[in-house]
Design an enzyme around this catalytic site. Structure first.
Site, PDB file in Angstrom:
ATOM      1  CG  ASP A  67      60.862  56.456  42.907  1.00  0.00           C
ATOM      2  OD1 ASP A  67      59.818  57.135  42.847  1.00  0.00           O
ATOM      3  OD2 ASP A  67      61.971  56.895  42.573  1.00  0.00           O
ATOM      4  CG  HIS A 139      68.774  59.592  41.423  1.00  0.00           C
ATOM      5  ND1 HIS A 139      68.706  59.695  42.796  1.00  0.00           N
ATOM      6  CD2 HIS A 139      67.846  60.457  40.947  1.00  0.00           C
ATOM      7  CE1 HIS A 139      67.776  60.572  43.117  1.00  0.00           C
ATOM      8  NE2 HIS A 139      67.255  61.054  42.025  1.00  0.00           N
TER       9      HIS A 139
END
Ligand code: PGA
Length: 268
Positions: A67, A139
């Site tokens: 990310d 997550h």
């Protein structure tokens, strides 16, 4: 899932490094999936140590990070590009052109950027070994709870908890991005091997949910129950809410015999 419990975070990092070293030895052009956050820093320190001791080389390695913050300049000290340069890339012999992050600025269409990122991963032959941490909310990457289990690289809005967890990395006068580009859950699941590391008591609930509860987008990491080759490296604190430690120890004794005889990976 292979669950391995170590005494402390140092041992988790040392053993995670062995998986990476083994991949680099086995495969002429390995593709690594990388993560940011506090957890992998010790692993990156180990890799730099092994590189400096001439035990490994990154000359033919390609990397894809999970990310990157949306619309952040690469030079910003808070960008994940800077994190990776600082903790790993600046200290090893990797070609910068072979290091990818899912960047997107406000003039670019995040949907196109996401598709392009997926295409680059495919062109590189897919990810051999994906390194993961886990958020206290379960997550993986920035796939927050309720993310689609079939999601691909895309823009995500971060939860308040994630913003709070990461606020320590921003000064009070700095703008903390609340959007990020992240590989999706399906993108992560495409990796041939997954190595998830979790350390510390604050991860114990998420780890317990990931391993012992049903697969649910409420805990995105629980999808790893469906992965063929997911290895979970924990310290005692992160494993403190798991039942059956004796069983995991017993399984690992058996696996160690196999690993010593045949290596850590199935042949790619
Ligand atoms: P941490 O983050 O390693 O900083 O705890 C893990 C994650 O959010 O994936």
């Amino acid at each position: 899932m292979q669950i391995i419990i170590y005494d402390n975070a140092e041992q988790v990092a040392q053993n995670a490094a062995q998986w990476v070293l083994s991949l680099l030895k086995d495969k002429p052009h390995p593709v690594l999936g990388l993560a940011t956050g506090s957890t992998p820093i010790k692993l990156y320190n180990e890799l730099v140590k092994h590189y400096k001791a001439k035990r490994t080389s990154f000359a033919h390695v390609t990397t894809f990070n999970l990310d990157e913050y949306y619309d952040i300049s690469c030079d910003s000290p808070q960008s994940y590009r800077s994190f990776m340069q600082h903790h790993l890339f600046d200290h090893i012999n990797i070609e910068t052109a072979n290091t990818f992050l899912p960047t997107c600025n406000k003039d670019q269409d995040p949907r196109k950027q996401g598709l392009d990122y997926e295409a680059y991963i495919k062109q590189a032959g897919g990810i051999d070994l994906q390194i993961l941490g886990i958020g206290a909310n379960g997550h993986i990457g920035f796939n927050e709870p309720t993310s689609s289990l079939r999601s691909r690289t895309r823009i995500k809005t971060l939860t308040q908890q994630t913003l709070l967890d990461n606020s320590r990395l921003f000064k009070s006068n700095e703008l903390q991005p609340s959007l990020a580009m992240t590989m999706g859950i399906a993108s992560i699941m495409d990796a041939r091997y997954i190595l998830l590391m979790a350390t510390g008591k604050h991860k114990a609930d998420a780890v317990m949910q990931m391993i012992t509860q049903g697969v649910s987008s409420n805990c995105p990491a629980s999808i790893l129950q469906m992965h063929e080759n997911a290895v979970i490296l924990l310290d005692k604190d992160a494993a403190s809410k798991l039942p059956d430690h004796a069983y995991y120890e017993w399984v690992n004794e058996q696996n160690q015999h196999l690993n010593e005889k045949f290596g850590l990976f199935h042949k790619f």
